[in-house]
Design an enzyme around this catalytic site. Sequence first.
Site, mmCIF file in Angstrom:
data_model
loop_
_atom_site.group_PDB
_atom_site.id
_atom_site.type_symbol
_atom_site.label_atom_id
_atom_site.label_comp_id
_atom_site.label_asym_id
_atom_site.label_seq_id
_atom_site.Cartn_x
_atom_site.Cartn_y
_atom_site.Cartn_z
ATOM 1 N N LYS A 173 19.856 70.467 72.775
ATOM 2 C CA LYS A 173 20.235 69.882 71.612
ATOM 3 C C LYS A 173 19.404 68.725 71.162
ATOM 4 O O LYS A 173 18.954 67.885 71.982
ATOM 5 C CB LYS A 173 21.882 69.250 71.921
ATOM 6 C CG LYS A 173 22.522 68.219 71.046
ATOM 7 C CD LYS A 173 23.544 67.741 71.706
ATOM 8 C CE LYS A 173 23.930 66.709 70.576
ATOM 9 N NZ LYS A 173 24.830 65.744 71.072
ATOM 10 N N LYS A 217 19.421 66.891 76.432
ATOM 11 C CA LYS A 217 19.471 66.179 75.231
ATOM 12 C C LYS A 217 18.539 65.267 74.710
ATOM 13 O O LYS A 217 18.498 64.503 75.261
ATOM 14 C CB LYS A 217 21.092 65.656 75.421
ATOM 15 C CG LYS A 217 21.575 64.962 74.112
ATOM 16 C CD LYS A 217 22.909 64.614 74.432
ATOM 17 C CE LYS A 217 23.627 63.810 73.206
ATOM 18 N NZ LYS A 217 24.950 63.237 73.607
HETATM 19 C C1 PBG Z 1 28.303 62.119 72.332
HETATM 20 C C2 PBG Z 1 27.934 63.203 71.462
HETATM 21 C C3 PBG Z 1 26.776 62.960 70.260
HETATM 22 C C4 PBG Z 1 26.637 64.160 69.707
HETATM 23 C C5 PBG Z 1 27.550 65.277 70.509
HETATM 24 N N1 PBG Z 1 28.207 64.459 71.526
HETATM 25 C C6 PBG Z 1 26.077 62.023 69.707
HETATM 26 C C7 PBG Z 1 25.237 61.152 70.496
HETATM 27 O O1 PBG Z 1 24.598 61.659 71.678
HETATM 28 O O2 PBG Z 1 24.784 59.980 69.893
HETATM 29 C C8 PBG Z 1 25.898 64.789 68.527
HETATM 30 C C9 PBG Z 1 26.242 65.668 68.027
HETATM 31 C C10 PBG Z 1 25.948 66.254 66.494
HETATM 32 O O3 PBG Z 1 25.051 65.352 65.939
HETATM 33 O O4 PBG Z 1 26.372 67.015 65.813
HETATM 34 N N2 PBG Z 1 27.604 61.735 73.330
HETATM 35 ZN ZN ZN Z 2 28.196 59.924 74.371
#
Ligand code: PBG
Ligand code: ZN
Length: 321
Positions: free
Chosen positions: A244, A191
């Site tokens: 992601k 991520k």
């Molecule tokens: C929570 C999370 C996030 C997303 C999915 N789970 C936000 C972040 O990490 O700030 C983002 C998903 C999206 O932007 O569609 N940790």
């Molecule tokens: Zn989170």
Amino acid sequence: MRRSRSRNIQPLLREVTLSKNDLVAPLFVDENLDSPRPIDSMPGQFRYPVNGIATVVSGLWDKGVRAVLLFGIPKTKDKEARSAYDPDGVVQQAVRRIKAEVREMVVITDVCACEYTDHGHCGIVGETRGGMDLLNDPSLKLMDRIAISHAESGADIVAPSCMLDGVVGSIRAALDNEGLEEVLIMAYSTKFASALYGPFREAADSGFSFGDRTTYQVHPGNSREAILESQMDADEGADILMVKPAGFYLDILAEIGSIGLPVAAYQVSGEYSMIKAAAANGWLGEKETVMESLTCMKRAGADLIITYFAADVAGWLDEKQ
Ligand code: PBG
Ligand code: ZN
């Protein structure tokens, strides 16, 4: 080459084709609502009340979508994210209602604390050598409790998205210990610290009050680190890996396939909103752009695709037959 591209030959030779089985629809469930509320930064997306979620999911099922990913917005937030593992919390209630109505729908839950903490970080925060920040090991127990409560409510797959070191191994052991060994872990294994989560933070009310997430998510420029993150989650027992955001990171997606586990691509909120905004202005064709973006994820090696366009795509795939 043009011989092979003639209209009737071309479909026969296509290398990858999108199917409804690839799709996962993310959904926001808000414990504070009585009726659906539109998300301004994501036109066409809503926060749904707990008592309306089963109907939404059953509509998705009828369209041919076979998996959903749930995010919850709780009534109360605190420093320790206590509402995140409440057996009667928003996600726990939603999972039970969905399973009661559409038993076969694959229910995936996001396991993180940022929607449940008052500071908006993904776990327990405290003083570190670099100042106030997310604490790693003290947050692991919290993730175990959240994952167990989701699994006990009926989730098929839990998806830790907090990017804590050791979280996959910790959750695996915790689930097994509770007799929940059938529950899969889809790790948000790679991520990136991306600007593309902007709209999500409005959607899930998970923005942070200080700092940022660059001390736990991967810098966009780092590819070896990105691969290592997924390899470590694989070693800790993840069943599915994830990249992601998806669209900007297809090189990473392609490389992670060689680990050997199924790979998910998450087309995130910003990717959704960019396409929506351009389409609303008449600058891009929505359907063509969406189908191309998802086809490219498959070409890069995605086995499943999490996308806010899931319901639309299911409809468009029907049109084509
Ligand atoms: C929570 C999370 C996030 C997303 C999915 N789970 C936000 C972040 O990490 O700030 C983002 C998903 C999206 O932007 O569609 N940790
Ligand atoms: Zn989170």
